[in-house]
Design a protein around this motif. Structure first.
Motif, PDB file in Angstrom:
ATOM      1  N   UNK A  56      -3.160  -8.986  -3.759  1.00  0.00           N
ATOM      2  CA  UNK A  56      -2.249  -8.167  -4.541  1.00  0.00           C
ATOM      3  C   UNK A  56      -0.816  -8.290  -4.044  1.00  0.00           C
ATOM      4  N   UNK A  57      -0.633  -8.296  -2.733  1.00  0.00           N
ATOM      5  CA  UNK A  57       0.720  -8.410  -2.166  1.00  0.00           C
ATOM      6  C   UNK A  57       1.326  -9.765  -2.476  1.00  0.00           C
ATOM      7  N   UNK A  58       0.509 -10.807  -2.477  1.00  0.00           N
ATOM      8  CA  UNK A  58       1.054 -12.138  -2.776  1.00  0.00           C
ATOM      9  C   UNK A  58       1.388 -12.303  -4.250  1.00  0.00           C
ATOM     10  N   UNK A  59       0.728 -11.546  -5.115  1.00  0.00           N
ATOM     11  CA  UNK A  59       1.000 -11.610  -6.562  1.00  0.00           C
ATOM     12  C   UNK A  59       2.223 -10.783  -6.958  1.00  0.00           C
ATOM     13  N   UNK A  60       2.655  -9.858  -6.116  1.00  0.00           N
ATOM     14  CA  UNK A  60       3.819  -9.022  -6.427  1.00  0.00           C
ATOM     15  C   UNK A  60       5.101  -9.846  -6.290  1.00  0.00           C
ATOM     16  N   UNK A  61       6.083  -9.553  -7.113  1.00  0.00           N
ATOM     17  CA  UNK A  61       7.358 -10.264  -6.928  1.00  0.00           C
ATOM     18  C   UNK A  61       7.981  -9.886  -5.590  1.00  0.00           C
TER      19      UNK A  61
END
Length: 64
Positions: A56-61
């Motif tokens: 999830x953190x890697x998918x966030x801008x």
């Protein structure tokens, strides 16, 4: 009660007591096995949660 009846009663009591002790030992082994399995599942769940958070953190801008 006659001595023979007392001896028979005592042998029955000893048999029941021994059976209870064996049953407690078996239940203890089963409980330990289940606790170990639960602990293993908790560790695996923690790893899955960490992986999900990382994803999830890697998918966030990225914050600027």
């Amino acid at each position: 009660m006659t001595p023979d009846q007392m001896a028979e009663l005592e042998s029955h009591i000893n048999l029941v007591a021994a059976s209870i002790i064996v049953l407690q030992a078996i239940m203890g082994i089963i409980i330990l096995s289940v606790c170990r399995r639960i602990a293993k599942n908790e560790v695996e769940l923690g790893d899955l949660i960490r992986q999900a958070v990382d994803k999830l953190e890697s998918d966030l801008p990225a914050k600027k």
